[in-house]
Design a protein around this motif. Structure first.
Motif: not given
Length: 301
Positions: A139-143, A170-173
């Motif tokens: 899930e993290l990889r998809a986001l 609302g932004q990438p890590f």
């Protein structure tokens, strides 16, 4: 003006040896930047320098956690920054040595950590309990593929944290991290040990075999029996320790544990290379050459 020197790069590239050389030459003290060397008793499996190998050089941020505690980048940052500034205040040179990517960044950059929300965290932890860490990491990889590339796929705590930050901001890590082109904290010079797979892979294999020959399994057995090490802990998921714990549980043979430690280390090295190669502030040294001479040339010594 005295400024720190950081020595970064992949596992088994020779960072510790170069750190000692620099500390001896520059009247320095070493600050550990390896997240698993924070743990007391995790010595053989982390290639932690023995007291004799430290050659009288003071080392900071070694052996500061019990294996039942959770290592935290935020806590490390607070304590390691205080160590560096205390070393500087005594006119000594801090030598920052290690390859734990987020820990390096927390120390050399003024990283203000993103917010946390107990409800959001609890929701992702419930999802973790339902689907498991592998599915949650997907899930993290998809986001956020970049976050997934640096967080181990068997690390539930950091996977949950990254997903929490993504939801809250609302932004990438990565957006919560300082840019890698900002001036390093304290004007730190960052030296990186560059390696090739052909040179490094045999070193990883040799080091792993020597770990097992020199009592790695007995070290883990002692940590389980006397200090409460469990597979579900942060320490218990460290490369090598996780595989030996599986062997002790009868899920792997010793040979299988050794081979999986080697492949896990290689996979981690690929993450380290990708991470550090994006930092254009690093002055690179050929790890296969005379690293001390190359460091002196860069530093003008």
């Amino acid at each position: 003006m005295i400024t720190p020197i950081a020595v970064v790069g992949p596992t088994a590239s020779g960072k510790s040896a170069l750190g000692i050389e620099l500390a001896q030459r520059l009247d320095g003290e070493v600050v550990n930047v390896d997240s698993m060397q924070l743990y007391r008793g995790m010595d053989i499996g982390t290639a932690k320098l023995t007291v004799e190998e430290r050659q009288g050089i003071p080392h900071h941020q070694l052996d500061v956690l019990d294996v039942t505690e959770t290592a935290s980048v935020a806590r490390y940052q607070q304590e390691a920054v205080a160590d560096v500034e205390e070393i500087l205040s005594r006119g000594k040179t801090p030598i920052l040595v290690g390859g734990s990517m987020l820990y390096v960044q927390s120390l050399v950059d003024d990283w203000q950590f993103p917010p946390t929300d107990p409800e959001v965290r609890a929701r992702w932890e419930a999802c973790l309990a339902e689907v498991g860490v592998a599915r949650l990491h997907e899930e993290l990889r998809a986001l956020d593929p970049e976050a997934a590339a640096i967080i181990e796929d068997n690390d539930p705590r950091r996977t949950v944290r990254a997903l929490e930050v993504i939801e809250l901001t609302g932004q990438p890590f990565k957006a919560s991290q300082p840019p890698k082109d900002a001036p390093p904290r304290w004007g730190t010079t960052i030296l990186g040990l560059r390696t090739t797979a052909d040179w490094l892979n045999p070193r990883i294999e040799l080091r792993t075999h020597l770990m097992f020959e020199h009592g790695f399994i007995e070290e883990v057995e002692g940590l389980v029996k006397d200090h409460g090490l469990i597979a579900e802990s942060t320490a218990g998921r460290a490369i090598g320790y996780a595989q030996v714990l599986d062997a002790l549980a009868g899920e792997l043979t010793v040979d299988e544990a050794m081979e999986r430690t080697i492949t896990g280390t290689r996979r981690y090295v690929r993450r380290q290379r990708a991470w550090f190669n994006r930092d254009h502030r690093i002055r690179w040294i050929d790890a296969a050459g005379d690293t001390t001479a190359q460091a002196w040339e860069i530093l003008g010594l």
